[in-house]
Design an enzyme around this catalytic site. Structure first.
Site, PDB file in Angstrom:
ATOM      1  CB  SER A 153      -0.968  -0.050   1.183  1.00  0.00           C
ATOM      2  OG  SER A 153      -1.972   0.936   1.050  1.00  0.00           O
ATOM      3  CG  ASP A 251      -6.758  -2.238  -4.008  1.00  0.00           C
ATOM      4  OD1 ASP A 251      -7.364  -1.206  -3.642  1.00  0.00           O
ATOM      5  OD2 ASP A 251      -5.552  -2.426  -3.804  1.00  0.00           O
ATOM      6  CG  HIS A 281      -5.951  -1.774  -0.327  1.00  0.00           C
ATOM      7  ND1 HIS A 281      -5.055  -1.449  -1.319  1.00  0.00           N
ATOM      8  CD2 HIS A 281      -5.453  -1.232   0.818  1.00  0.00           C
ATOM      9  CE1 HIS A 281      -4.074  -0.730  -0.811  1.00  0.00           C
ATOM     10  NE2 HIS A 281      -4.281  -0.592   0.490  1.00  0.00           N
TER      11      HIS A 281
END
Length: 307
Positions: A153, A251, A281
């Site tokens: 991320s 995501d 995600h």
């Protein structure tokens, strides 16, 4: 395929977020409360906490040694958390799995977080630790071969930015960049990428939450137009290290990661883009206990072994 049933079950049981502005202190405490106790963590040959002294201050790191050896390849890991969450503790299990599956010595970086530390403090910490790790005085017994950077991320954002910054500085020792569902485009116009619309609601991280979650970083001075803030905006990607870009089917940020992989290939950089079906995600951090998603560590090992 539909969202993985275990992920769907857990998301359905999660309470709605509290109303009002985000409280970084409370959110960090909630994250830390989910960390497994030490006795339940994956055992390794050695795990050591230390501090790296850099030009901008001291940076805590945690070093994971998978087995006893005379020398090691290195992987420097940057945790995720929208630039204001995450720690050595919250991502300890990810670093342990990386060390075990790859056989590399892993250095996890406890970089400074927004909003307390303004841009580019966290990025500078990550870059400085990579440079430190390659030096003899680090005492890591680096064998001079693999020096990978990896992150999930926002940590994937830092991994891409560090690889670019090192290249621009003439530091050519980084051999791989490994980006797990990276946040690479901090312009959150919902029409910018199709996945921001397709995966906007119902998969954990929601498109409407991207701007407020990243506001702590952007308000600290990070400009979304700056390629060190939004690495997908870098004009020239030639000469960057080979990349593994891992994305999740559901995501919202899927497409920016896949676009980065495509642009790397167009620039002549070896890049593997691997989409995990049924995942949203954060699946490496939160759902790698599911066998289908634990394979991401094996894929990382295989990617590193190809060079």
């Amino acid at each position: 395929m539909p969202l993985h049933p275990e992920i769907a079950r857990i998301l359905a049981a999660m309470p709605a977020p509290p109303p009002g502005p985000l409280d970084p202190v409370a959110l960090r405490a909630a994250d830390e409360a989910q960390v497994a106790p030490p006795e339940e963590r994956l055992p390794l040959h050695a795990v050591e906490d230390t501090t790296v002294r850099t030009a901008s201050g001291e940076v805590p790191v945690r070093i994971y040694t998978p087995a006893e050896a005379d020398a090691y390849g290195l992987l420097v890991y940057f945790h995720g958390g929208a630039f204001f969450l995450g720690s050595l503790e919250t991502h300890d299990h990810v670093a342990r799995s990386l060390a075990k599956e790859t056989g590399l010595k892993v250095v996890s970086v406890g970089y400074r977080l927004a909003p307390e530390a303004a841009f580019p403090a966290g990025l500078d910490d990550c870059h400085a630790v990579v440079r430190w790790a390659a030096g003899e005085r680090a005492g890591l017994a680096w064998d001079g071969t693999t020096l990978a950077v990896a992150g999930d991320s926002s940590g994937g954002n830092f991994a891409a930015a560090v690889a670019a910054k090192a290249h621009d500085d003439g530091f050519d020792r980084i051999t791989h960049q490994i980006l797990y569902y990276p946040s690479l485009d901090l312009d959150f116009d919902a029409d910018r990428h199709a996945s921001l619309r397709e995966n906007a609601v119902g998969y954990g991280l929601e498109t409407a939450g991207l701007k407020p979650f990243n506001a702590f970083y952007l308000d600290s001075g990070a400009d979304p137009a700056d390629p060190l803030v939004s690495p997908v905006k870098r004009a020239d990607l030639t000469g960057l290290p080979p990349a593994l870009v891992v994305t999740g089917q559901y995501d919202p940020m899927r497409d920016e990661g896949e676009l980065y992989g495509e642009r790397l290939r167009a620039a002549g950089v070896e890049a593997t883009v691997s989409r995990y079906e049924g995942a949203g995600h954060g699946f490496v951090q939160h759902f790698s206990w599911i066998p289908e998603y634990h394979k991401v560590f094996e894929e990382t090992r295989d990617f590193l072994g190809r060079r």
